[in-house]
Design an enzyme around this catalytic site. Structure first.
Site, short mmCIF file in Angstrom:
data_model
loop_
_atom_site.label_atom_id
_atom_site.label_comp_id
_atom_site.label_asym_id
_atom_site.label_seq_id
_atom_site.Cartn_x
_atom_site.Cartn_y
_atom_site.Cartn_z
N LYS A 26 -43.94 76.53 -39.30
CA LYS A 26 -43.73 77.28 -40.54
C LYS A 26 -45.08 77.75 -41.10
O LYS A 26 -45.22 78.89 -41.55
CB LYS A 26 -42.96 76.43 -41.57
CG LYS A 26 -41.50 76.25 -41.17
CD LYS A 26 -40.75 75.21 -41.99
CE LYS A 26 -39.36 75.00 -41.36
NZ LYS A 26 -38.58 73.94 -42.00
N GLN B 246 -39.13 69.22 -46.35
CA GLN B 246 -38.68 69.10 -44.96
C GLN B 246 -37.73 67.91 -44.82
O GLN B 246 -38.05 66.80 -45.23
CB GLN B 246 -39.91 68.94 -44.04
CG GLN B 246 -39.58 68.92 -42.57
CD GLN B 246 -39.01 70.24 -42.04
OE1 GLN B 246 -39.48 71.31 -42.40
NE2 GLN B 246 -37.99 70.15 -41.21
N ASP C 138 -35.06 77.32 -48.96
CA ASP C 138 -34.21 76.82 -47.86
C ASP C 138 -32.75 77.17 -48.14
O ASP C 138 -31.91 77.08 -47.24
CB ASP C 138 -34.34 75.29 -47.72
CG ASP C 138 -35.27 74.89 -46.58
OD1 ASP C 138 -35.50 75.74 -45.70
OD2 ASP C 138 -35.74 73.74 -46.58
#
Ligand code: NAP
Length: 289
Positions: free
Chosen positions: A52, A96, A119
Site C-alpha cells: 500500500k 490493517q 477501507d
C-alpha cells in the site's frame, strides 16, 4: 477464453490516478494523505501495508505507516484513531486487519470517522453503498467491478452467483452487482446453501469468495461463464523456491477451458484491490463522500 490480467488493469488505473493527483495539486490542493495503522507483527499484514505504501508513492500520495506493538491496548488504539479523525491533514486512514485478539475489530471500525474510512468498512459507508449514495466502496468488490468494466463484460440481466457472504467481499459484491448500472440478477450462496452445484452451474458470472482451495470444479460451471476467483489459500509446494504457492477457490486448469473469462490466482483480483484504496483516498481528499 480470456484471462483477466489484474496486474495490467491495475497498472493502467495507477497511471490514471497519478494524473488526477497531479491535476488536483496543480489546482492548489495539498497532496492527498493516507495513513495506515499496523498493530503487531503479522507477516502478511506487513507485506500488505508495504504494498500500500509503495502504491501511494507511485500515484503521488503522501503516506505514513503507524507501527504499533502487539501489546497495544484497545484504548490506546482508539486514542490513535481519535487523533487521526481530528487531524485536518489526514484525508483517510486504514487500520490493517486482522488485529490482535484482545482488540475488538468492530469497535475499531466503528471508531473511524466515516468520512475518513477509506477501507469502506464503517456501517455508515455500508449503508450509503446499499442505498446507492456516494460511498467508499470496499476494495475487493470495487476492484472486481473495475475488472468487469475494463474487459467490458456484459452484466445487465445476467445471473451472477456469488459464493461467500462476508462483509468485506461476498455481501457487498452481491449488493453492488444488483444495483442499477450493473443490473445483475444475483444469488448469494453460503455454507448453508442447498444444491450449491446446481445453483453455481446456473450462473453466467460466478464470483468465488469462500476461501476453500479449488472448490469450484469444471462440473459446476456452464460453458461460457465468467469466473472471478477471489480466494487465496497458501499451500505447501515442493515446486517453488519459497516452499509454498497460492491457490484460488477455482480449479483453474479444468475450469479455464470452459469459460469466457477467468481471473488467475495470483495475478487476477489481488493486484486490483489496492487501486480501490487509492481511489477512495483521492475521493476523501476531494471530500466526495
Ligand atoms: P470469510 O469471511 O471466511 O467468508 C467465507 C464465506 O464463504 C462465508 O460466508 C461462508 O459461509 C462461505 N463458505 C465457506 N465454506 C463454504 C462452502 N463449502 N460452500 C459455500 N459457502 C461456503 O472469507 P472472506 O474474508 O470473504 O475471504 C474469502 C476468500 O477470499 C479467502 O480465501 C480470502 O483469503 C480471499 N480474499 C482475497 C482478497 C483478494 O484481494 N484477492 C481479498 C479478500 C479476501 P457462512 O457465512 O455460512 O459461514
Amino acid at each position: 477464453m480470456q484471462i483477466i490480467d489484474g496486474k495490467e488493469v491495475a497498472a493502467k488505473l495507477r497511471k490514471e490516478i497519478a494524473t488526477e493527483v497531479e491535476q488536483w495539486m496543480a489546482a492548489g490542493h495539498p497532496r492527498p494523505y493516507l495513513v495506515a495503522i499496523l498493530v503487531g507483527n503479522d507477516g502478511a499484514s506487513q507485506t500488505y501495508v508495504g504494498h500500500k505504501e509503495k502504491c501511494c508513492n507511485e500515484v503521488g500520495f503522501r503516506s505514513t505507516v503507524l507501527r504499533l506493538p502487539e501489546e497495544t491496548t484497545e484504548a490506546q488504539l482508539l486514542a490513535e484513531i481519535a487523533q487521526l479523525n481530528a487531524d485536518p491533514e489526514v484525508d483517510g486512514f486504514i487500520v490493517q486487519l486482522p488485529l490482535p485478539k484482545h482488540i475488538s475489530e468492530q469497535k475499531v471500525i466503528e471508531a473511524i470517522d466515516p468520512r475518513k474510512d477509506v477501507d469502506g468498512f464503517h456501517p455508515v459507508n455500508t449503508g450509503r453503498m446499499i442505498s446507492g449514495l456516494p460511498a467508499y466502496l470496499p476494495a475487493t468488490p470495487d476492484g472486481i467491478l473495475e475488472l468487469l468494466r475494463h474487459y467490458k463484460i456484459e452484466t445487465a440481466g445476467k445471473h451472477c452467483v456469488v459464493i461467500g457472504r462476508s462483509n468485506i467481499v461476498g455481501r457487498p459484491m452481491a449488493n453492488l452487482l444488483s444495483q442499477k448500472g450493473w443490473d445483475c440478477t444475483v444469488t448469494l450462496c453460503h455454507s448453508r446453501t442447498q444444491n450449491l452445484k446446481e445453483v453455481v452451474r446456473s450462473g453466467d458470472i460466478i464470483i468465488a469468495a469462500l476461501g476453500k482451495a479449488e472448490f469450484v470444479t469444471a462440473d459446476m460451471v456452464k460453458e461460457g461463464a465468467v469466473i472471478i476467483d477471489v480466494g487465496i489459500t497458501r499451500v505447501k509446494s515442493d515446486k517453488t523456491k519459497t516452499g509454498w504457492k497460492l491457490l484460488g477457490d477455482v480449479k483453474f486448469d479444468e475450469v479455464a477451458p470452459k469459460c469466457s473469462y477467468i481471473t488467475p490466482v495470483p495475478g487476477g483480483v489481488g493486484p486490483i484491490t489496492i487501486i480501490s484504496l487509492m481511489k477512495n483516498t483521492l475521493k476523501a481528499a476531494r471530500k466526495e463522500v
